[in-house]
Design an enzyme around this catalytic site. Structure first.
Site, mmCIF file in Angstrom:
data_model
loop_
_atom_site.group_PDB
_atom_site.id
_atom_site.type_symbol
_atom_site.label_atom_id
_atom_site.label_comp_id
_atom_site.label_asym_id
_atom_site.label_seq_id
_atom_site.Cartn_x
_atom_site.Cartn_y
_atom_site.Cartn_z
ATOM 1 N N TRP A 1 24.253 -159.057 27.455
ATOM 2 C CA TRP A 1 23.035 -159.199 28.254
ATOM 3 C C TRP A 1 23.501 -159.073 29.701
ATOM 4 O O TRP A 1 24.210 -159.928 30.214
ATOM 5 C CB TRP A 1 22.406 -160.568 27.985
ATOM 6 C CG TRP A 1 21.038 -160.770 28.531
ATOM 7 C CD1 TRP A 1 19.860 -160.347 27.979
ATOM 8 C CD2 TRP A 1 20.684 -161.496 29.718
ATOM 9 N NE1 TRP A 1 18.816 -160.755 28.759
ATOM 10 C CE2 TRP A 1 19.287 -161.458 29.819
ATOM 11 C CE3 TRP A 1 21.420 -162.158 30.697
ATOM 12 C CZ2 TRP A 1 18.601 -162.066 30.866
ATOM 13 C CZ3 TRP A 1 20.742 -162.760 31.745
ATOM 14 C CH2 TRP A 1 19.348 -162.706 31.814
ATOM 15 N N LYS B 1 2.600 -169.499 24.839
ATOM 16 C CA LYS B 1 2.775 -168.476 23.803
ATOM 17 C C LYS B 1 2.108 -167.171 24.235
ATOM 18 O O LYS B 1 2.655 -166.090 24.038
ATOM 19 C CB LYS B 1 2.174 -168.919 22.457
ATOM 20 C CG LYS B 1 2.907 -169.987 21.715
ATOM 21 C CD LYS B 1 4.278 -169.606 21.214
ATOM 22 C CE LYS B 1 5.327 -170.141 22.158
ATOM 23 N NZ LYS B 1 5.996 -171.355 21.739
ATOM 24 N N LYS C 1 16.382 -165.756 23.439
ATOM 25 C CA LYS C 1 16.116 -166.949 22.638
ATOM 26 C C LYS C 1 16.831 -168.163 23.202
ATOM 27 O O LYS C 1 16.275 -169.235 23.311
ATOM 28 C CB LYS C 1 16.574 -166.687 21.200
ATOM 29 C CG LYS C 1 16.363 -167.865 20.260
ATOM 30 C CD LYS C 1 14.898 -168.134 20.075
ATOM 31 C CE LYS C 1 14.626 -169.257 19.093
ATOM 32 N NZ LYS C 1 13.232 -169.741 19.234
ATOM 33 N N GLU D 1 4.163 -165.398 27.113
ATOM 34 C CA GLU D 1 5.441 -164.774 26.770
ATOM 35 C C GLU D 1 5.299 -163.669 25.735
ATOM 36 O O GLU D 1 6.077 -162.720 25.736
ATOM 37 C CB GLU D 1 6.480 -165.814 26.348
ATOM 38 C CG GLU D 1 6.234 -166.519 25.047
ATOM 39 C CD GLU D 1 7.325 -167.537 24.698
ATOM 40 O OE1 GLU D 1 8.473 -167.398 25.120
ATOM 41 O OE2 GLU D 1 6.989 -168.494 23.973
ATOM 42 N N HIS E 1 -11.641 -180.779 39.069
ATOM 43 C CA HIS E 1 -10.800 -180.933 40.255
ATOM 44 C C HIS E 1 -10.236 -179.597 40.724
ATOM 45 O O HIS E 1 -9.308 -179.568 41.523
ATOM 46 C CB HIS E 1 -9.671 -181.931 39.967
ATOM 47 C CG HIS E 1 -10.177 -183.286 39.576
ATOM 48 N ND1 HIS E 1 -10.648 -184.196 40.495
ATOM 49 C CD2 HIS E 1 -10.354 -183.845 38.356
ATOM 50 C CE1 HIS E 1 -11.057 -185.286 39.855
ATOM 51 N NE2 HIS E 1 -10.902 -185.089 38.554
ATOM 52 N N CYS F 1 24.989 -163.522 25.766
ATOM 53 C CA CYS F 1 25.515 -162.514 24.857
ATOM 54 C C CYS F 1 25.792 -163.106 23.470
ATOM 55 O O CYS F 1 25.830 -164.313 23.296
ATOM 56 C CB CYS F 1 26.818 -161.976 25.423
ATOM 57 S SG CYS F 1 26.761 -161.691 27.184
ATOM 58 N N ARG G 1 19.468 -163.279 20.273
ATOM 59 C CA ARG G 1 19.869 -163.923 21.527
ATOM 60 C C ARG G 1 19.475 -163.091 22.738
ATOM 61 O O ARG G 1 19.446 -163.606 23.857
ATOM 62 C CB ARG G 1 21.391 -164.150 21.536
ATOM 63 C CG ARG G 1 21.846 -165.135 20.488
ATOM 64 C CD ARG G 1 23.353 -165.185 20.419
ATOM 65 N NE ARG G 1 23.936 -165.879 21.554
ATOM 66 C CZ ARG G 1 24.123 -167.186 21.613
ATOM 67 N NH1 ARG G 1 23.755 -167.936 20.610
ATOM 68 N NH2 ARG G 1 24.677 -167.742 22.667
ATOM 69 N N ASN H 1 31.321 -163.853 27.105
ATOM 70 C CA ASN H 1 29.970 -164.336 27.369
ATOM 71 C C ASN H 1 30.078 -165.287 28.544
ATOM 72 O O ASN H 1 30.955 -166.136 28.568
ATOM 73 C CB ASN H 1 29.432 -165.089 26.147
ATOM 74 C CG ASN H 1 28.082 -165.724 26.408
ATOM 75 O OD1 ASN H 1 27.348 -165.295 27.287
ATOM 76 N ND2 ASN H 1 27.751 -166.747 25.631
ATOM 77 N N GLY H 2 29.197 -165.131 29.549
ATOM 78 C CA GLY H 2 29.230 -166.035 30.685
ATOM 79 C C GLY H 2 29.412 -165.273 31.979
ATOM 80 O O GLY H 2 29.234 -164.052 32.021
ATOM 81 N N GLU I 1 1.103 -175.415 25.390
ATOM 82 C CA GLU I 1 1.882 -174.631 24.423
ATOM 83 C C GLU I 1 1.144 -173.328 24.070
ATOM 84 O O GLU I 1 1.750 -172.257 24.004
ATOM 85 C CB GLU I 1 2.143 -175.492 23.174
ATOM 86 C CG GLU I 1 2.637 -174.773 21.931
ATOM 87 C CD GLU I 1 4.033 -174.171 22.055
ATOM 88 O OE1 GLU I 1 4.640 -174.260 23.125
ATOM 89 O OE2 GLU I 1 4.479 -173.571 21.062
HETATM 90 O O1 M6R Z 1 16.398 -173.979 22.725
HETATM 91 P P1 M6R Z 1 15.463 -174.835 23.532
HETATM 92 O O2 M6R Z 1 14.508 -175.609 22.662
HETATM 93 O O3 M6R Z 1 16.180 -175.724 24.495
HETATM 94 O O4 M6R Z 1 14.600 -173.823 24.383
HETATM 95 C C1 M6R Z 1 13.699 -174.299 25.341
HETATM 96 C C2 M6R Z 1 12.817 -173.202 25.852
HETATM 97 O O5 M6R Z 1 13.594 -172.210 26.477
HETATM 98 C C3 M6R Z 1 12.001 -172.553 24.741
HETATM 99 O O6 M6R Z 1 11.213 -173.477 24.068
HETATM 100 C C4 M6R Z 1 11.081 -171.456 25.346
HETATM 101 O O7 M6R Z 1 10.133 -172.037 26.188
HETATM 102 C C5 M6R Z 1 10.417 -170.649 24.225
HETATM 103 N N1 M6R Z 1 10.599 -169.238 24.448
HETATM 104 C C6 M6R Z 1 8.949 -170.884 24.139
HETATM 105 O O8 M6R Z 1 8.363 -170.192 23.092
#
Ligand code: M6R
Length: 628
Positions: free
Chosen positions: A90, A501, A623, A504, A520, A16, A41, A116-117, A497
């Site tokens: 959230w 992307k 995030k 997600e 393999h 949150c 967030r 939050n939590g 990577e």
């Molecule tokens: O805040 P952080 O760098 O620790 O976050 C790590 C991952 O949660 C973050 O990189 C996540 O994989 C992203 N959504 C990827 O785009």
């Protein structure tokens, strides 16, 4: 320096956003603008509570996006007041409904709480409270804390004391903020395993889940530690431990402007953040690397470098891929064995770790619960801990022996982009730093690498300008159901990577493979029309990897794959086999991946756009993953 000792390990936490304000402005405005900056967030309802100028507590909360709450408040404004708290929720316990949204009220509607939590023992506390005649109007764990605080306030008539009396009864993870109409001009907060930062103003003070909540008003901040309580008025900030001991939290200056966290005319935060990739790299390097390749990072002075005989990186998602990429260079430049582990895997095995082990966490937010728990575990095991982090005042740096800030500026889009590049650069700098200390890097290599690194921002800018072409490609592929990514050596983490992307952002099945692994197993996936991105090493690379990857391309082309090669400008060997070539400027092997990743970031974003998806807030994601 480690500032905070370990706390209990929460199993879960939520993501949150929290804002608190006391001052002379209209708190409604400050709180709503703070919530807007914390939107990234992830949340599903929002609410605000104000102690009005006439001395009554007024509040409003709604399920849905902030706009829903804002519209209600525009139609029926709350009574004005200059003390208040606000929240984006959230959902964890209870559906995202108006009733479950925060604030929760207690003490006959005179006290408001945001949380939050997760309060893990809420069930038994609620049973006790119900048995003693208390009533509840939500399904949340948070309301239990509100009711307890209402009772505690009635007993002590002191908001801070009420908080002291209640936090000891709560188990789990929490940031709590409370206001009470009988205590105008006061907000009290507490934190355990969940972030809370204090903004220091003149004649006003702020609380926030992170500095974005108040950076529009002040750049001066204090980081609240684990198991601490803060009481703010417009002229004072008092911090104490849960046990009641006075604490003086460390002050820091927020080094970015509120405008940095605005879209600034871009269609999405992600588009803006990709455009900032060159600058992010320049900022991570700034003042740290001389033309001769000498690395100056005073923040690392608190480490005992002479002890280090092994480095373990811990990170999740994109941050883990940045660590993987950086580790190739670090091992080569420092001669120290380097491994990379996902934080959540590291924590649940029994790694052999001691004072000679440097455990480096990589985290943009500095709040990722999996990584935080792994850092605590490394501390317990006696390792030296270093945080590579982008967010000042975050928890992971506070709990590490040293911190290397990336200075990439705020990253708001859920999908990480500029952070990947700046994290990799930070690992490269660390590699050169350790190599320099051990006398492992030759003067020529150090100087050449410094030149390569200083050239990078300009080259990355060239890659950012491939945007329109990548957009066309993505437009043609909007119906694609699966995309594969192949890379070798430093191209491998880039493949991972790129695939992450796409998953997600565009919700498309995507996998990254080490190209050498193809035969393999994964080659069985290749059928006519399968799209495969291939990271092609430079033909000038003294290793034979270029030829090997070109052979891989031939193998998949022979089975009908549509190949998009990311290859050095003028690489004639790939042309006959690739359906599309995205050219990167000539660069040394460790710089290439920082160029080839840029079109992959753009591709993920553009494919999501072509499918009409929410680029900045993909479904099911937040995030800052403060959930374990
Ligand atoms: O805040 P952080 O760098 O620790 O976050 C790590 C991952 O949660 C973050 O990189 C996540 O994989 C992203 N959504 C990827 O785009």
């Amino acid at each position: 320096m480690r500032l905070v000792s370990e706390g209990p390990s929460p199993r879960l936490n939520a993501m949150c956003g929290i804002v608190g304000y006391v001052g002379q402005r209209s708190s409604s405005e400050v709180l709503m603008s703070g919530l807007a900056r914390l939107e990234y967030r992830g949340y599903d309802s929002a609410g605000v509570a104000i102690v009005s100028d006439s001395g009554s507590l007024v509040s409003h909360k709604r399920a849905g996006k902030l706009g829903v709450l804002a519209e209600d408040l525009a139609n029926s404004p709350l009574e004005s007041g200059s003390t208040g708290i606000a929240h984006t929720r959230w959902a964890t316990h209870g559906a995202p409904t108006d009733a479950n949204a925060h604030p929760h009220l207690a003490d006959d509607g005179k006290l408001a709480l945001i949380h939050n939590g997760i309060i893990e023992n809420f069930h038994e506390l609620k049973e006790q409270l119900v048995a003693s005649g208390e009533t509840f109007s939500s399904d949340t764990d948070s309301e239990v804390a509100a009711v307890l605080l209402g009772i505690a306030y009635r007993e002590s008539r002191d908001l801070t004391q009420a908080m002291v009396n209640v936090v000891g009864r709560l188990e789990g993870a929490f940031t709590l903020l409370i206001v009470h109409e009988d205590a105008p001009g006061v907000v009290v907060g507490a934190r355990r395993n969940s972030p809370l930062v204090i903004g220091v103003g003149e004649g006003e003070n702020f609380l926030g889940s992170d500095v974005a909540a108040f950076v529009a008003y002040t750049h001066k901040a204090l980081a609240l530690g684990q198991d601490q309580i803060v009481t703010i008025t417009k002229d004072s900030i008092d911090v104490m431990s849960f046990e009641g001991e006075v604490v003086h939290p460390p002050e820091f200056t927020i080094d970015w402007d509120a405008s940095a966290a605005d879209k600034g005319g871009w269609s999405s935060f992600m588009a803006k953040e990709i455009s900032e990739e060159p600058e992010a790299v320049a900022n991570t390097l700034r003042g740290r690397l001389s033309p001769e390749g000498e690395v100056t990072i005073p923040e690392l002075d608190s480490l005992d470098v002479s002890l280090i005989d092994r480095v373990i990186f811990i990170a999740c998602g994109t941050a883990a891929y940045a660590a993987m990429l950086g580790a190739y260079a670090m091992e080569k430049w420092s001669g120290i064995p380097v491994t990379v582990e996902l934080s959540h895997e590291f924590r649940y095995r029994d790694p052999v770790v001691g004072a000679g082990t440097l455990v480096v966490s990589v985290s943009q937010s500095g709040e990722t619960m999996d990584t935080l728990m792994a850092v605590r575990y490394a501390n317990e095991l006696g390792a030296q801990t270093l945080a590579i982090c982008n967010t000042q005042g975050a928890t992971i740096p506070r709990e590490s022996d040293a911190t290397l800030y990336t200075h990439a500026g705020p990253e708001v889009a859920v999908a990480s982009t500029k952070a990947f590049l700046s994290q990799t650069i930070a690992v490269y700098l660390l590699g050169l730093y350790l190599g320099g200390h051990r006398g492992f890097v030759s003067a020529e290599l150090a100087a050449q690498t410094a030149q390569d690194l200083h050239n990078l921002p300009g080259q990355i800018q060239e890659m950012v300008s491939t945007g329109p072409r990548i957009k066309e490609l993505a437009g043609w592929m909007a119906d694609t159901r699966s995309v594969l990514y192949l890379g070798r050596h430093v191209g491998y983490p880039v493949a991972l990577e790129g695939a992450l992307k796409l998953k997600e952002l565009a919700y498309i099945h995507a996998e990254g493979f080490a190209a050498g692994e193809l035969k393999h197993g994964p080659i069985a996936l290749i059928e006519p029309g399968q799209i495969v991105f291939v990271m092609v090493p430079s033909p000038r690379d003294p290793s034979s990897l270029h030829n090997k990857v070109v052979s891989n391309i031939q193998e998949i082309r022979a089975r009908g794959a549509r190949v998009i090669a990311i290859a050095e400008k003028g690489d004639a060997a790939v042309l006959p086999y690739a359906d599309e070539v995205i050219a990167i400027p000539p660069a040394s092997p460790f710089m290439e991946p920082l160029l080839s990743v840029v079109p992959l970031h753009i591709f993920g974003m553009e494919l999501a756009a072509a499918k009409g998806l929410d680029i900045d807030q993909p479904r099911n994601l937040a995030k800052s993953v403060t959930v374990e």
